[in-house]
Every structure is written in structure tokens, then in C-alpha cells.
Design an enzyme around this catalytic site. Structure first.
Site, mmCIF file in Angstrom:
data_model
loop_
_atom_site.group_PDB
_atom_site.id
_atom_site.type_symbol
_atom_site.label_atom_id
_atom_site.label_comp_id
_atom_site.label_asym_id
_atom_site.label_seq_id
_atom_site.Cartn_x
_atom_site.Cartn_y
_atom_site.Cartn_z
ATOM 1 N N GLU A 142 127.190 102.007 -33.191
ATOM 2 C CA GLU A 142 127.722 101.406 -31.964
ATOM 3 C C GLU A 142 126.587 100.707 -31.251
ATOM 4 O O GLU A 142 125.425 100.776 -31.667
ATOM 5 C CB GLU A 142 128.361 102.484 -31.085
ATOM 6 N N HIS A 151 133.082 100.294 -19.303
ATOM 7 C CA HIS A 151 133.223 99.942 -20.722
ATOM 8 C C HIS A 151 133.679 98.494 -20.792
ATOM 9 O O HIS A 151 134.599 98.101 -20.079
ATOM 10 C CB HIS A 151 134.233 100.864 -21.411
ATOM 11 N N ARG A 205 124.190 105.034 -20.229
ATOM 12 C CA ARG A 205 124.331 105.950 -21.362
ATOM 13 C C ARG A 205 124.398 105.184 -22.682
ATOM 14 O O ARG A 205 125.096 104.174 -22.793
ATOM 15 C CB ARG A 205 125.625 106.740 -21.173
ATOM 16 N N ARG A 254 126.081 98.193 -23.034
ATOM 17 C CA ARG A 254 127.422 98.041 -22.436
ATOM 18 C C ARG A 254 127.424 97.262 -21.135
ATOM 19 O O ARG A 254 128.340 96.487 -20.885
ATOM 20 C CB ARG A 254 128.013 99.421 -22.167
ATOM 21 N N HIS A 288 134.256 103.860 -16.925
ATOM 22 C CA HIS A 288 134.346 104.667 -18.143
ATOM 23 C C HIS A 288 133.563 105.976 -18.071
ATOM 24 O O HIS A 288 134.086 107.035 -18.383
ATOM 25 C CB HIS A 288 133.830 103.811 -19.298
#
Ligand SMILES: Cc1cc2nc3c(=O)[nH]c(=O)nc-3n(C[C@H](O)[C@H](O)[C@H](O)COP(=O)(O)OP(=O)(O)OC[C@H]3O[C@@H](n4cnc5c(N)ncnc54)[C@H](O)[C@@H]3O)c2cc1C
Length: 517
Positions: free
Chosen positions: A109, A225, A369, A271, A334
Site C-alpha cells: 500500500e 482517506h 499513519r 494519504r 478515516h
């Protein structure tokens, strides 16, 4: 009666309960049915470095880099070093991660330098981990699972937590005393109008801890997100980052790929970068909203239905198909990096109070994160909190007392909640500035004046979301820079000399303090 109370039955609460069970009777309390949690909806996977020392140190570097100068390195080391052991435990307890020819499959990811994400049933990783942890917890006699019970407030004497009050399923308020309390109550996505989080994510544990006098940290860092489903009137269903990991492109209304204008990692950039890029591409020359799409039409050699059965199933309800259609996307709130400030053993700033998982802030994620690190965080720090709680000295006999329910107006809180969520989205969301944040302060003040005192779930949640909203806005105003998930239009640069520190708020302090962990 309990030695230990665990608030929440997501990954952090269940893992902690299993660890605590050897030390005494554990009461796990959850607001709805077991299984309703952020954990249940986690799709993409769990990051873990199972490939030896080099893999562990690369996972550490990726975590530190994603956190934009603010990761607590001690906590991140604990995460990546203890992660493999905790995941091996899951395997031993029957978690069925996806395999190919018997070997675990790893995907990648955003901002990961290696394929290190384990997944289950394609895109139902959290549900599978939750299933196996719950089955294991149910097999342990000293764990009691209590559903449909809302924890309301901590009982505090001086700086020591003695237990908590709960609203049981019949609407009665009760007191539960315990040797130690763990807040594993998850995030607070419901503070925003657009969120991937379920209704239970209302920041209750953080608000309870704040009211009790505990320190709360890093509340300005909310991860948005980039790719939730962007259909009007449809829930912001998450379209996992793993889709981009498998090659999905982002396209603007003209059909152009645009990420090369924003970051060298393109669609797999951090992100916050992708979320802001989508926001920017989604605003037309006359401030009109333009669509932005996720495109997998070019992805070959992979059966998208088989790899992403949950996502494919959800999209099909709206006539959309991965690999055939452009899928409209937009960002949504998110993951909360901030929370109840703890050390690496889950200890909060009040005695006998612990926090783990998304409700906690060890500083492990810094300002942003790394994808798929939060399930791992719940496991690792849930287990650690259990070890530390087991060492708490014996309490006086725990007792449950009936407490009469205070009379409160059962006013409709829906309108107030909607106003709070929309204000937070517009004024304290992806793009912030002092004017907007100050507007949010005044709206929140008005909402507070109108909030009823009723002791029913809706008004208690509204009160908690209001507290969380205030903490986010206050911390975002104080952080006069842009870093990680916190972006200020009026302070677009990072300012290490003043702000390479964590924000801390507590009831005892008037202003936000900045400090190293
Ligand atoms: C759609 C979605 C996809 C995600 N995908 C991933 C992913 O692929 N990988 C990853 O690492 N992370 C992912 N995340 C994030 C991750 O799922 C969460 O951060 C993590 O599961 C949090 O676990 P937790 O145990 O801290 O809290 P949760 O799993 O949210 O559990 C909180 C528990 O607390 C209970 N609770 C809350 N308030 C109260 C109260 N007042 N009284 C009693 N009980 C209460 C809730 O009922 C629930 O049982 C995703 C999140 C979402 C929403």
C-alpha cells in the site's frame, strides 16, 4: 464484578482482554453488538515485517517517514519489532490470512517500500481478525463480554481512576469499579460529515479521559482517506488503498492522470498528499464540484472480483464494476492519529487508566499513519497494555452499584449532530485556516448551548463528539504550520523549529502545549 474493565471489543480491546485473562476477571464492554467496530470494516490488511531484520528496519523507516517528523521512534520500534510475534499469535489462534500455494500472500500500500501487507478473504481483513480474536476470547472463562452497554464516564478520585459508569441495555446507569480500566474505544470519524467509520466511532473514550483530567495528544492529526466512494447520498464506503496497490489510477474530470503533478510516488503517495490532490482536482474554475475517478480498466492478470469481493459486492449494488467502470471517489475522515496520551505500555497520565488502539496516542503514527499500521498497533499495544495492567496492585473488592438514571430531556439531537459534522468537515477538514477554525469555535459554542443534558446514547455521543471537535479545532489552531495530515492554507510550510513536537491538551491547561514524547 471485574478486576479489569476493557472499553471496546475491536482488535485492541480483544487482544488486551486475552492478555489480561491470566491476571484476573476481565469485563469487555461494547456499545453495540460484538463485531461492530472500525476493526470489523478494515479491508486492506495488516502491515507486518515477517521477512527478518532488514524487513523490520525498513518497516520502521517507512513508518517514520510517513509520520512527517513526528513519529515517536521508541513506539514505532516497539510496533515493528513486536508485530511479527503478535501476528504469529493470530495465526496460531486461527486467523486465516490469504495464501497462495500454502504461502502467505503480501500486498503493498501507499508509502510502503515493500510488499508486507497480509490480507484475509481479499478485502475483509479486519472482520477475519476480529472473528478469530473473538472466538479465542469466548473460549476463556475469565473474560465476560457485555454488549449494548455504553461507557459514560470514568470514576476518578484525585489522579486515580477507580472504575466507570455505564448505561446498560435497559437504559440504567451503573457503576463498575475495577483494578484498572483500558480505553480501547476506537476513533471518532463521526465528528465529520464524511467518514468511512461506523456510527460507534464517536470518540467516547477520548472525551471520557479528557473530562476525567487525562492528557490528550495530537488531535489536529486526522487522516482523511483519499478514496471513499463518491456517489451522492451513498455512505462513504472505503475503496481500499490496496486497489491502488494493485495498480489503480486516479483520473480527473477530463480523464487525465494527475498525481505526477503532486508526488513522485504517484497514486501511492502518502494519504494526505493524495487526499489533497483529489480535493484540488475536484474543484472547478468556478468553485464547482468536479468528479474524480479511480480507474482499474487497464489492470490485467488479476481477478478483481476474487481479490476484492467485498468492494466488488458493494459497488455492484450501484451498478458499478471494478475493471469496467470509472469509480467516483472523494476523501473521507478515516483515522485519528491523536488520542489519549500514553507511554509505550499504554499508561495514560492518570493512575490505573490505560488506552490502546485508535483511542490512544503513543506517537507511533506521528502526523500521519502509514497504511495498515493501525491493526498492528491495536495488537501490539493491546498486548502491552494488558501486561502493564496485570501488574496493578489488588484493588478493594470491585462492586456494581445501581445508580438512578438522571432525568434528562430526550430532545432530538440529530440536527445538532449534523451541524457539528458539517462544520467540522468544512472548517476543520482537509484544508484549514485560522478564519475557518475560528468559525468552527463559534459554531461549537452555539451547539454546546443547545445540547440537551439527556442521559441517552444520542445525547451522550453528541456531548463526546462535541468535546472531540473542540480538541481538534483547538489543537489545529495552535499548530501554525502544515505537517502530515494537518494542512493550514495560512501556514503551508512545515516549521520544525517550533512544531516538531506533539500537542497536548488537558482540562487543567488553558492552552495547547507542545512537547516531545
Ligand atoms: C473502513 C475502514 C477500513 C480500514 N482499513 C484498515 C486496514 O486495512 N488496515 C489497518 O491497519 N487499519 C484499517 N482501518 C483502521 C483500523 O480498522 C482501526 O484503526 C482499528 O481497527 C481500531 O481498532 P480499535 O480496537 O482501536 O477500535 P475499534 O475497532 O473501532 O473498536 C472500538 C470498540 O469500542 C466500542 N466503544 C466505543 N465507544 C464505546 C463506549 N462509550 N462504550 C462501550 N463501548 C464503546 C465499540 O463498540 C467497539 O467495540 C480501517 C478503518 C476503517 C473504518
Amino acid at each position: 464484578m471485574a478486576d479489569f474493565v476493557v472499553v471496546g471489543a475491536g482488535i485492541a480491546g480483544l487482544r488486551a482482554a486475552i492478555g489480561l485473562a491470566e491476571a484476573g476477571h476481565v469485563l469487555v464492554i461494547t456499545k453495540e453488538q460484538l463485531g461492530e467496530s472500525n476493526t470489523q470494516y478494515a479491508q486492506g490488511g495488516i502491515a507486518v515485517a515477517l521477512g527478518g531484520e532488514e524487513d523490520v528496519s525498513l518497516h520502521l523507516e517507512d513508518t517514520v517517514n510517513a509520520g512527517d517528523g513526528l513519529v515517536n521512534r521508541e513506539a514505532a520500534k516497539v510496533l515493528v519489532q513486536e508485530g511479527p510475534r503478535r501476528v504469529e499469535e493470530l495465526l496460531a489462534w486461527g486467523t486465516r490470512f490469504d495464501r497462495e500455494n500454502g504461502k502467505l500472500m503480501f500486498t503493498r500500500e501507499g508509502a510502503h517500500s515493500r510488499n508486507r501487507i497480509l490480507h484475509a478473504h481479499g478485502d475483509a481483513t479486519g472482520a477475519e481478525i476480529g472473528r478469530s480474536l473473538l472466538a479465542h476470547a469466548r473460549s476463556i472463562k475469565s473474560i465476560t463480554l457485555m454488549e449494548w452497554t455504553m461507557c459514560v464516564d470514568l470514576l476518578v478520585e484525585g489522579d486515580e481512576v477507580l472504575g466507570l459508569t455505564v448505561l446498560d441495555r435497559s437504559g440504567n446507569l451503573q457503576t463498575i469499579c475495577a483494578r484498572a480500566v483500558l480505553l480501547a474505544s476506537g476513533g471518532a470519524g463521526q465528528v465529520y460529515s464524511d467518514t468511512t467509520n461506523p456510527a460507534v466511532a464517536s470518540g467516547d473514550g477520548i472525551a471520557m479521559a479528557y473530562r476525567a483530567g487525562a492528557e490528550i495528544s495530537d488531535m489536529e492529526f486526522y487522516q482523511f482517506h483519499p478514496t471513499a466512494l463518491g456517489l451522492p447520498g451513498v455512505p462513504r464506503f472505503l475503496l481500499s488503498e490496496a486497489l491502488r496497490g494493485e495498480g489503480a489510477y486516479l483520473r480527473n474530470a477530463k480523464g487525465e492522470r494527475f498525481m505526477e503533478r503532486y508526488h513522485p510516488l504517484l497514486e501511492l503517495a502518502p494519504r494526505d498528499v493524495v487526499a489533497r490532490a483529489i480535493t484540488q482536482e475536484g474543484i472547478g474554475p468556478n468553485r464547482e464540484t468536479l468528479p474524480v475517478y479511480l480507474d482499474m480498466r487497464h489492470v490485467k492478470g488479476i481477478d478483481l472480483h476474487q481479490r476484492f469481493p467485498g468492494i466488488s459486492g458493494f459497488l455492484s449494488k450501484y451498478g458499478l464494476e471494478l475493471g469496467r467502470d470509472l469509480i467516483p471517489v472523494r476523501p473521507a475522515a478515516h483515522y485519528l492519529m491523536g488520542g489519549v496520551r500514553t507511554d509505550v505500555h499504554g499508561r495514560a497520565s492518570l493512575k490505573r487508566l490505560y488506552a490502546a488502539g485508535e483511542a490512544a496516542c503513543t506517537g507511533v503514527h506521528g502526523a500521519n499513519r502509514l497504511a495498515s499500521n493501525s491493526l498492528l498497533e491495536g495488537l501490539v499495544f493491546g498486548a502491552r497494555a494488558a501486561e502493564a495492567m496485570s501488574e496493578e496492585p489488588d484493588p478493594a473488592a470491585p462492586e456494581i452499584l445501581d445508580v438512578p438514571l438522571p432525568a434528562g430531556k430526550l430532545t432530538n439531537t440529530g440536527d445538532l449532530l449534523q451541524r457539528l459534522q458539517q462544520t467540522m468537515w468544512q472548517k476543520a477538514g482537509l484544508l484549514r485556516d485560522a478564519a475557518g477554525l475560528n468559525d468552527a469555535v463559534s459554531v461549537l459554542r452555539q451547539i454546546q448551548e443547545q445540547t440537551p443534558e439527556g442521559k441517552n446514547r444520542a445525547s451522550l455521543e453528541l456531548r463526546n463528539l462535541h468535546t472531540v471537535a473542540e480538541l481538534i479545532v483547538k489543537s489545529a489552531l495552535a499548530r501554525e504550520e502544515s505537517r502530515g495530515a494537518h494542512y493550514r492554507n495560512d501556514f503551508p510550510q512545515k516549521d520544525d523549529s517550533h512544531f516538531q513536537k506533539h500537542s497536548i491538551v488537558s482540562r487543567a491547561r488553558d492552552s495547547v502545549e507542545f512537547s516531545l514524547f
